[in-house]
Design an enzyme around this catalytic site. Structure first.
Site, PDB file in Angstrom:
ATOM      1  N   GLY A   1       0.820  -1.195   0.000  1.00 47.29           N
ATOM      2  CA  GLY A   1       0.000   0.000   0.000  1.00 47.29           C
ATOM      3  C   GLY A   1       0.854   1.246   0.000  1.00 47.29           C
ATOM      4  O   GLY A   1       1.702   1.456  -0.848  1.00 47.29           O
ATOM      5  N   ASP A   2       0.628   2.125   0.970  1.00 51.79           N
ATOM      6  CA  ASP A   2       1.428   3.353   1.088  1.00 51.79           C
ATOM      7  C   ASP A   2       2.404   3.263   2.246  1.00 51.79           C
ATOM      8  O   ASP A   2       2.755   4.270   2.845  1.00 51.79           O
ATOM      9  CB  ASP A   2       0.507   4.577   1.258  1.00 51.79           C
ATOM     10  CG  ASP A   2      -0.353   4.461   2.514  1.00 51.79           C
ATOM     11  OD1 ASP A   2      -0.809   5.496   3.011  1.00 51.79           O
ATOM     12  OD2 ASP A   2      -0.564   3.328   3.007  1.00 51.79           O
TER      13      ASP A   2
END
Length: 584
Positions: free
Chosen positions: A487-488
């Protein structure tokens, strides 16, 4: 009766030898290339299947870690005991909502008391309108369900994972069902008594969308439970037959997979046939994988399939070229043998020798490629055929290296992935244990990344992640390691850390490079970071502990108004800060 002279007989002999040699070489080359492509495709498909299995197991492991974290919260024990409503109820509902919003694959989180016949104390659902907390007057008794009483029999800090089944999801279409697995853990009080259970319902459709996104478009996924019932199949009508009264078994559809279910094999590959006496239609790879973090013999059979037309496309193209070259060489051999039998005897022998030793560089160097007549044309044709074959072999080796690189790196940013980072971290810990040096792990989470995805779309989010990866590389030393965790989220390994100030300097440098807005078309978007830091050996002596504590420190940094980076060692000095790791 016409008697053939020596020249005619030599001509016929040379024609026969030339045609036979070129045809045999072309056919054997085509067959060898085809077999090589088939073997490489099976190996690559099996590697992809094993990687997919690891991702699925890791995804369930992440859910289990979340369940353990929620189940060990002090508020969970208070609510599970029951009694009058308390501030713990509101806090826990807020925590459950946060987890549901952060994990779109979670359909439901429940806290169920052991008393009152398994009465639900808190239930948070994902409905058509979003994440909702169910009112207290709608809570139900669930003590009769296996995911309650089986979870209560589990040891503390262990998880129960249910069989995969169907459940009506939040889709607005009535009767729309989704494959679901339930993950539960017992809630234990300070005396070691089990007072309730924490249960998370997971939508496997969302899980597979996440772990399949890196697979090529022509790959097909199959999955079955330990009895062989299809759970994932290209044809939805073939799945969950035991829920619909008509069982469809993998070992019946694919008899070659039977050893996976009787324990004889843990992985296998084979070619599938559309009908009897027809060429193979697909290549398959299946693996047997333990299902979740439970004891016993529960497992799933996971498989990938790829059309053989895609696998053998390059071999078929090479076969057409080989046929053309054989036809050309045969025609030239006939003409040259008839007209110049004596003059061509010597160079034709050279050509025949080259055909039968196509990869022998010494023989190929003697080919008369510099001649301007038909012999030179024939020699150059053979040389091009050899070049084509070599290029095919080189392409196979290149593809193998790409697959090896893909297994350890993120395809979007080019950074090492989670598996590769864990290997490097464990290696660094072993070296640091011998040398006595200090390591540091940074867990970096982007602030504002969700707004970029929501406002500008996922393509802008992907470009943002690429820019962030470049900036993180630029802010670190050459000996440091940065990886995309998912993801981030990014993780960084700092080696050779001599003082705590060196860690702070690196964290400050990361903050500095992230202060510059990211240009996304006409938009300038600010992306901040929250950094959690753990240190070896002060905060742990193995990779999972360091990563979990850095994660915990990162969440503390997200809620801190004083600093964007927090050391895990400083958390103990802050009153009211929960230092229980979230889990890897």
């Amino acid at each position: 009766m016409i008697k053939l002279g020596l020249t005619s007989r030599l001509s016929l002999l040379l024609v026969f030898v030339g045609v036979l040699a070129s045809g045999a070489t072309g056919y054997s080359t085509y067959r060898a290339n085809r077999q090589m492509l088939m073997h490489e495709a099976e190996h690559s498909l099996l590697t992809s299947t094993q990687l997919l299995s690891q991702r699925f197991t890791a995804a369930l492991g992440d859910v289990a870690d979340d369940a353990l974290v929620l189940g060990t919260l002090p508020s969970s024990e208070i609510v599970a005991r029951g009694g009058a409503p308390s501030p713990a109820d509101a806090r826990l509902k807020q925590v459950f909502r946060g987890f549901m919003q952060h994990h779109p694959e979670y359909l439901q989180i429940r806290l169920i008391s052991r008393s009152h016949f398994g009465l639900e104390r808190i239930r948070v659902d994902r409905g058509a309108q979003g994440v909702e907390v169910v009112p207290d007057d709608q809570l139900q008794e669930k003590g009769q369900f296996p995911y309650v009483f089986d979870t209560l029999t589990a040891n503390a800090e262990r998880v129960y994972i249910s069989p995969i089944g169907l459940k009506e999801g939040p889709s607005p279409d009535p009767g729309q069902e989704q494959p679901v697995v339930r993950v539960g853990t017992p809630i234990v009080d300070e005396h070691g008594e089990k007072v309730g259970v924490l249960v998370i319902d997971v939508d496997l459709t969302q899980v597979f969308k996440r772990i399949e996104r890196d697979l090529p478009a022509d790959y097909v996924v199959y999955m079955a439970n330990e009895w062989g019932d299809f759970l994932v199949h290209p044809d939805p009508a073939q799945t969950f037959g035991f829920e619909r009264g008509r069982r469809v078994l993998m070992q019946k559809s694919f008899p070659a997979t039977a050893p996976l279910f009787d324990g004889g094999r843990t992985s296998l590959t084979f070619n599938g046939y559309a009908h009897a006496h027809e060429p193979p239609a697909e290549v398959f790879a299946f693996v047997r994988s333990p299902f979740g973090l439970v004891d016993g013999n529960r497992f799933i059979a996971l498989g990938l399939a790829r059309p053989l037309t895609d696998v053998l496309a390059s071999a078929n193209a090479l076969g057409v070229q080989i046929v053309r070259l054989v036809l050309i060489s045969s025609t030239l051999a006939i003409l040259l043998a008839v007209l110049f039998a004596r003059a061509l005897a010597r160079p034709l022998r050279t050509l025949a020798d080259a055909v039968t030793h196509i990869f022998d560089e010494d023989v190929m160097e003697r080919l008369p490629v510099g001649r301007s007549d038909e012999i030179g044309v024939l020699a150059r044709c053979f040389d091009r055929m050899r070049s084509e074959i070599r290029s095919q072999v080189d392409a196979l080796h290149t593809r193998q290296e790409e697959l090896t690189h893909l297994a350890g790196h993120d395809t979007l940013t080019g950074l090492p992935n989670r598996m590769r980072f864990m290997e490097q971290l464990e290696l660094a810990i072993r070296r640091a244990t011998v040398s006595g040096e200090t390591l540091a792990v940074m867990f970096v989470d982007l602030n504002g990344f969700k707004q970029i995805n929501d406002q500008l779309g996922h393509s802008a989010g992907d470009r943002t992640l690429v820019v962030v990866a470049q900036r993180l590389r630029a802010a670190l030393r050459g000996s440091d390691v940065v990886a995309r965790f998912g993801g981030d989220e990014f993780v960084i390994l700092l080696t050779g850390v001599r003082t705590p100030d060196a860690i702070r300097v690196t964290a400050a440098r990361i903050e500095a490079v992230m202060e510059t807005p990211v240009a996304l078309g006409i938009h300038l978007m600010s992306v901040g970071v929250s950094i959690g830091i753990s240190e070896f050996p002060a905060d742990g002596d193995h990779a999972e502990a360091l990563l979990a504590k850095a994660d915990t420190a990162m969440y503390a940094a997200k809620t801190s108004v004083e600093s964007r980076y927090v050391r895990y060692g400083d958390l103990a000095e802050r009153p009211g800060v929960d230092t229980v790791p979230r889990g890897p």
